[in-house]
Design an enzyme around this catalytic site. Structure first.
Site, PDB file in Angstrom:
ATOM      1  N   GLU A 213      41.518  62.710  66.192  1.00  0.00           N
ATOM      2  CA  GLU A 213      40.277  63.902  65.242  1.00  0.00           C
ATOM      3  C   GLU A 213      41.342  64.200  63.911  1.00  0.00           C
ATOM      4  O   GLU A 213      40.518  64.595  63.357  1.00  0.00           O
ATOM      5  CB  GLU A 213      39.770  63.981  65.990  1.00  0.00           C
ATOM      6  CG  GLU A 213      38.649  63.644  67.245  1.00  0.00           C
ATOM      7  CD  GLU A 213      39.007  62.956  68.263  1.00  0.00           C
ATOM      8  OE1 GLU A 213      40.035  63.674  68.461  1.00  0.00           O
ATOM      9  OE2 GLU A 213      38.301  62.733  69.175  1.00  0.00           O
TER      10      GLU A 213
ATOM     11  N   PHE B 123      28.504  69.289  79.916  1.00  0.00           N
ATOM     12  CA  PHE B 123      29.660  68.538  79.176  1.00  0.00           C
ATOM     13  C   PHE B 123      30.080  68.630  77.882  1.00  0.00           C
ATOM     14  O   PHE B 123      29.198  67.780  76.943  1.00  0.00           O
ATOM     15  CB  PHE B 123      29.644  67.622  80.458  1.00  0.00           C
ATOM     16  CG  PHE B 123      30.563  66.540  79.968  1.00  0.00           C
ATOM     17  CD1 PHE B 123      31.815  67.085  80.617  1.00  0.00           C
ATOM     18  CD2 PHE B 123      30.688  65.379  79.433  1.00  0.00           C
ATOM     19  CE1 PHE B 123      33.058  65.925  80.211  1.00  0.00           C
ATOM     20  CE2 PHE B 123      31.361  64.445  78.897  1.00  0.00           C
ATOM     21  CZ  PHE B 123      33.069  64.520  79.668  1.00  0.00           C
ATOM     22  N   GLN B 124      31.140  69.115  77.812  1.00  0.00           N
ATOM     23  CA  GLN B 124      32.170  68.799  76.038  1.00  0.00           C
ATOM     24  C   GLN B 124      30.892  69.664  75.575  1.00  0.00           C
ATOM     25  O   GLN B 124      31.083  69.402  73.870  1.00  0.00           O
ATOM     26  CB  GLN B 124      31.937  67.331  75.462  1.00  0.00           C
ATOM     27  CG  GLN B 124      32.798  66.154  77.017  1.00  0.00           C
ATOM     28  CD  GLN B 124      33.263  64.952  75.682  1.00  0.00           C
ATOM     29  OE1 GLN B 124      32.355  64.426  75.165  1.00  0.00           O
ATOM     30  NE2 GLN B 124      34.314  65.059  76.530  1.00  0.00           N
TER      31      GLN B 124
ATOM     32  N   LYS C 289      22.312  65.917  70.301  1.00  0.00           N
ATOM     33  CA  LYS C 289      22.393  64.842  70.158  1.00  0.00           C
ATOM     34  C   LYS C 289      20.871  64.145  70.177  1.00  0.00           C
ATOM     35  O   LYS C 289      20.244  63.205  70.023  1.00  0.00           O
ATOM     36  CB  LYS C 289      22.733  64.510  71.361  1.00  0.00           C
ATOM     37  CG  LYS C 289      22.650  63.168  72.108  1.00  0.00           C
ATOM     38  CD  LYS C 289      23.251  62.623  73.211  1.00  0.00           C
ATOM     39  CE  LYS C 289      22.976  61.256  73.709  1.00  0.00           C
ATOM     40  NZ  LYS C 289      24.106  60.745  74.481  1.00  0.00           N
TER      41      LYS C 289
ATOM     42  N   MET D 209      63.086  72.256  58.079  1.00  0.00           N
ATOM     43  CA  MET D 209      63.421  73.780  57.303  1.00  0.00           C
ATOM     44  C   MET D 209      63.218  75.172  57.981  1.00  0.00           C
ATOM     45  O   MET D 209      63.507  76.518  58.131  1.00  0.00           O
ATOM     46  CB  MET D 209      61.647  73.555  56.302  1.00  0.00           C
ATOM     47  CG  MET D 209      61.165  74.601  56.012  1.00  0.00           C
ATOM     48  SD  MET D 209      62.123  75.410  54.413  1.00  0.00           S
ATOM     49  CE  MET D 209      61.303  74.713  53.210  1.00  0.00           C
TER      50      MET D 209
HETATM   51  C1  LIG Z   1      52.018  72.104  62.566  1.00  0.00           C
HETATM   52  C2  LIG Z   1      53.168  72.695  62.475  1.00  0.00           C
HETATM   53  N1  LIG Z   1      53.498  73.386  63.375  1.00  0.00           N
HETATM   54  C3  LIG Z   1      55.241  74.190  63.150  1.00  0.00           C
HETATM   55  C4  LIG Z   1      54.948  74.365  61.948  1.00  0.00           C
HETATM   56  C5  LIG Z   1      55.974  74.905  61.321  1.00  0.00           C
HETATM   57  N2  LIG Z   1      57.694  74.221  60.590  1.00  0.00           N
HETATM   58  C6  LIG Z   1      57.413  74.482  59.144  1.00  0.00           C
HETATM   59  S1  LIG Z   1      58.791  72.977  58.270  1.00  0.00           S
HETATM   60  C7  LIG Z   1      59.189  73.383  60.190  1.00  0.00           C
HETATM   61  C8  LIG Z   1      59.400  71.572  60.536  1.00  0.00           C
HETATM   62  C9  LIG Z   1      60.136  70.503  59.608  1.00  0.00           C
HETATM   63  O1  LIG Z   1      60.095  69.433  60.127  1.00  0.00           O
HETATM   64  P1  LIG Z   1      60.575  68.012  60.051  1.00  0.00           P
HETATM   65  O2  LIG Z   1      59.460  67.589  59.651  1.00  0.00           O
HETATM   66  O3  LIG Z   1      61.558  67.442  60.770  1.00  0.00           O
HETATM   67  O4  LIG Z   1      60.900  68.135  58.421  1.00  0.00           O
HETATM   68  P2  LIG Z   1      62.030  68.579  57.403  1.00  0.00           P
HETATM   69  O5  LIG Z   1      62.196  70.210  57.000  1.00  0.00           O
HETATM   70  O6  LIG Z   1      63.424  68.701  58.433  1.00  0.00           O
HETATM   71  O7  LIG Z   1      62.679  68.176  56.946  1.00  0.00           O
HETATM   72  C10 LIG Z   1      58.278  73.384  61.428  1.00  0.00           C
HETATM   73  C11 LIG Z   1      58.320  73.678  63.096  1.00  0.00           C
HETATM   74  C12 LIG Z   1      53.969  73.791  61.049  1.00  0.00           C
HETATM   75  N3  LIG Z   1      54.109  73.826  59.355  1.00  0.00           N
HETATM   76  N4  LIG Z   1      53.433  73.216  61.152  1.00  0.00           N
END
Ligand SMILES: Cc1ncc(C[n+]2csc(CCOP(=O)(O)OP(=O)(O)O)c2C)c(N)n1
Ligand SMILES: [Mg+2]
Lengths: 567, 159
Positions: free
Chosen positions: A50, A112-113, A162, A479
């Site tokens: 979803e 439920f749900q 529903k 990052m």
């Molecule tokens: C759903 C979610 N969980 C955690 C984060 C924190 N976060 C920001 S950037 C990042 C790293 C992303 O890794 P990747 O997709 O490999 O991208 P890269 O920075 O290596 O290009 C994280 C964990 C986020 N932005 N969104």
């Protein structure tokens, strides 16, 4: 018109709003609606999660400017959508989310749900409804569409018990919607327009600071006119990229934490800052008191709460960006001022700006055959003539896409700005491709983020919705790793992806094409191949990039935007 | 600074939680809150007392306005207004203190609404500070229980 089942009425409402495509996932609480959808003109795209449905509808909305629609079942279906609803909310995306709910008689009984999705989504929707009476169904859907796309747009959720969907309702004629309590201001106050224009005419070092509001109000043309009429350099937020042509000489690119040196310096030295449809987000301002410290600030925004929220504004204009810019352009045209002279008077300022760019251009260090992610984006830009629809995941990949792809048109960069939702890019790409089947749609991804909604490859396959997923694979949550490198003594806690799937094999498992590149010299060929193959199939590109490459410039959190770490 | 806001709302389920959710979600203060139906039963009026610097109160007002179910927000503390609170106080009233308690109640124009051999229940209305004052005076005598309403307030008619 006349009597019909609630489910039929919902579909009639969708058609009435011009909705032809919706994204969803079925379940017991919405089974009646699905039954009627099957024979309707509304095209339903079955996603695999979803969150994917709501992101896809969001991507659809961002590229078209129309309301995106998602349909989820009650309970877990609805809660699975919450992250994506919050994503749309933070970026002000017009959407209507329909969720199934247990029958009215069971509400509150832990049926439920059953989940109180209206309660859960109250803080992350523009508005939401639980339809508790059959006669409210049709008016509620119409009001929801009205609210979603007027004023500052946003997602609106409608919870549909529903029994209401199965009941017989009266499909009444649609009348113009007027709500006593909701009347967004579109027209600017002319006194404020005059004040703003006079202030701008006095400026020696003006800067236009442009956000997503300009894109949402389709005001790129008017913005471009203003910038060029007065020779004012333009910087854009992540959400604003493409509002002004990125290749034009007045564009300084993005500002803020990973903005260009030029943009951040120009804002810091500006004497008049014209903020249009931007909201002084902390990723943009850095340390607030050091943001545009010498500038008189003009702020155009349709949402009064944005004004003087983070930064005190001198000339607020609460109105639609397009209307306001149009008013400013015509005021200036009729002002009797010699606008040519005004343009010339800004030349020294433009020269200063160009000097900054010469001194510190947006750049990176070439490392021969080690693939630099920035180079990949440059090549993507070149080979797609800067005209692809680029969606992104979140992290370094997102910032490199923003920095190195030249967005020359609005609605070309589709990215989760406010919430920064990993897993956004692939479903959003599917939504964008559904809206524009002829367009080249590329999800610039990270190896971490792509795994958050990778299941949507099956959706892409099922609907022959062919997109390119360009993974900048550094085998890190890059990052976060970059922050650890800079501020946590290189202690890489939980950012090393010790196990990563073979993305090419994974692509094949989903019936897509996977291509890997490990050397710089392969990059161009691989992108060309992808652009060819995407005509037939979704393509995953697995670029093994320089693992510890950082995103620069970077303003450390809480620092002044002039305190940039450079390449 | 203390501000008293008068908020006109749709009288519908969930509206109050939109208001309180806004305050908790954005870290705004609620000192007191009181809400009831207006003459028009489709609307309700909420009186909310909050504190904050001027920019914060400006944000609060704007954010309230932004809620779809909010019709009108007035910072009535910006001009002349009357405000009232009510308290029900059960105070110890034994042989030695019964007369003293009645005297205090009289001074504050309170009313005894329930009597028992050992206590009076007293109703007082007035501004927040008046209620506080009677509480302070009755406390040494012995307050057993206290229930207070939030503030309700109304702007004074222009002269
Ligand atoms: C759903 C979610 N969980 C955690 C984060 C924190 N976060 C920001 S950037 C990042 C790293 C992303 O890794 P990747 O997709 O490999 O991208 P890269 O920075 O290596 O290009 C994280 C964990 C986020 N932005 N969104
Ligand atoms: Mg990564």
């Amino acid at each position: 018109m006349g009597k019909m089942r609630g489910s039929e009425a919902i579909i009639q409402c969708l058609l009435e709003e011009g909705v032809k495509t919706i994204f969803g996932f079925p379940g017991g609480a919405v089974i009646d609606l699905y039954d009627d959808l099957m024979d309707s003109e509304v095209n339903h795209i079955l996603v695999r999660h979803e969150q994917g449905a709501v992101h896809a509808a969001d991507g659809f909305a961002r590229v078209t400017g129309n309301v995106g629609v998602a349909l989820l079942t009650s309970g877990p279906g609805a809660t699975n959508g919450v992250t994506a609803i919050a994503t749309a909310y933070m970026d002000s995306i017009p959407m209507v989310i329909l969720t199934g709910q247990v029958p009215t008689a069971l509400i509150g009984n832990d049926a439920f749900q059953e989940v109180d999705i209206v309660g859960i989504t109250r803080p992350c929707t523009k508005h939401n409804y639980l339809v508790s009476k059959a006669e409210d169904l049709v008016p509620t859907i119409r009001e929801a569409f009205h609210i979603a796309q007027t004023g500052r747009p946003g997602p609106v959720l409608i919870d549909l018990p529903k029994d209401i969907v199965a009941s017989i309702v009266d499909f009444t004629e649609k009348k113009p919607i007027r709500m006593q309590n909701y009347q967004p201001t579109y027209e600017p106050h002319m006194g404020q327009i005059e004040k703003a224009c006079k202030q701008i005419l006095k400026a020696k070092q003006p800067v236009l600071y442009v956000g997503g509001g300009v894109i949402l109000s389709n005001a790129s043309k008017e913005l471009t006119e203003l910038a060029q009429k007065l020779n004012i350099p333009v910087t854009m937020t992540l959400m604003g990229l493409g509002a002004y042509p990125g290749s034009d000489k007045l564009s300084m690119g993005m500002l803020g934490m990973h903005g260009s040196y030029t943009a951040n310096m120009a804002v810091a030295k500006s004497d008049v800052l014209i903020a249009v449809g931007s909201r002084f987000d902390d990723r943009v301002t850095g340390r607030v008191d050091a943001f545009a410290p010498h500038a008189k600030i003009i702020h155009i925004d349709i949402d009064p709460t944005s004004i003087s929220k983070n930064v005190t504004v001198d000339i607020p204009i609460v109105a639609d960006c397009k209307h306001s810019l149009t008013a400013m352009n015509s005021w200036l045209d009729n002002s009797g001022e010699n606008l040519g002279e005004v343009c010339d008077s800004h030349n020294p300022w433009i020269e200063t700006v160009d000097e900054w760019t010469k001194k510190h251009p947006m750049t990176y260090i070439d490392e021969g055959e080690v693939i630099k992610p920035q180079y990949v984006i440059e090549k993507l830009d070149e080979l797609t003539h800067g005209d692809a629809i680029i969606t992104t995941e979140v992290g370094q990949n997102q910032m490199w896409a923003a920095q190195f792809y030249k967005f020359n048109k609005p609605r070309r960069l589709i990215t989760s700005g406010g919430l920064g939702t990993m897993g956004y890019g692939l479903p959003a790409a599917i939504g964008a491709k559904m809206a524009f089947p002829e367009a080249t749609v590329i999800d610039v991804a990270g190896d971490g983020s792509i795994q958050m909604n990778i299941q949507e490859l099956a959706t892409a396959k099922q609907y022959n919705c062919n997109v390119i997923v360009c993974i900048l694979n550094n085998n890190y949550l890059g990052m976060v790793r970059q922050w650890q490198e800079l501020f946590y003594d290189k202690r890489y806690a939980a950012t090393v992806m010790e196990v990563t799937p073979d993305f090419c094999a994974l692509a094949e498992a989903y019936g897509a094409v996977g291509i890997r590149a490990t050397k710089t010299s392969e990059v161009e060929g691989v992108i060309k191949e992808a652009l060819e193959k995407v005509k037939e199939s979704t393509v995953i590109l697995d670029f093994r990039i320089a693992r510890e490459e950082g995103v620069f410039p970077m303003v450390p959190a809480g620092k002044a935007t002039t305190e940039m770490l450079l390449v | 600074m203390k501000h008293t806001l008068s908020v006109l709302l749709q009288n519908k389920p969930g509206v109050l939680s939109r208001v309180t959710g806004l305050f908790s979600g954005r870290g705004f203060n609620i000192k007191s809150l009181s809400v009831a139906e207006t003459l028009d039963p489709s609307l309700s009026c909420l009186t909310l007392v909050t504190t904050g610097s001027d920019p914060i109160v400006e944000q609060i007002t704007k954010q309230l306005h932004k809620l779809i179910d909010v019709i009108k927000v007035t910072d009535i503390s910006e001009s002349e207004y009357v405000e009232r609170e009510m308290a029900l106080i059960r105070v110890k009233a034994e042989n030695t203190t019964r007369a003293e308690v009645l005297r205090v109640i009289d001074i504050f124009r309170g009313k005894v609404v329930d009597v028992s051999p050992k206590s009076y229940a007293v109703e007082v209305t007035g501004s927040s500070s008046k209620i506080q004052a009677i509480i302070d005076i009755l406390r040494p005598i012995g307050i057993k229980e206290i229930v207070r309403t939030g503030t309700i307030a109304m702007a004074r008619a222009p002269k």
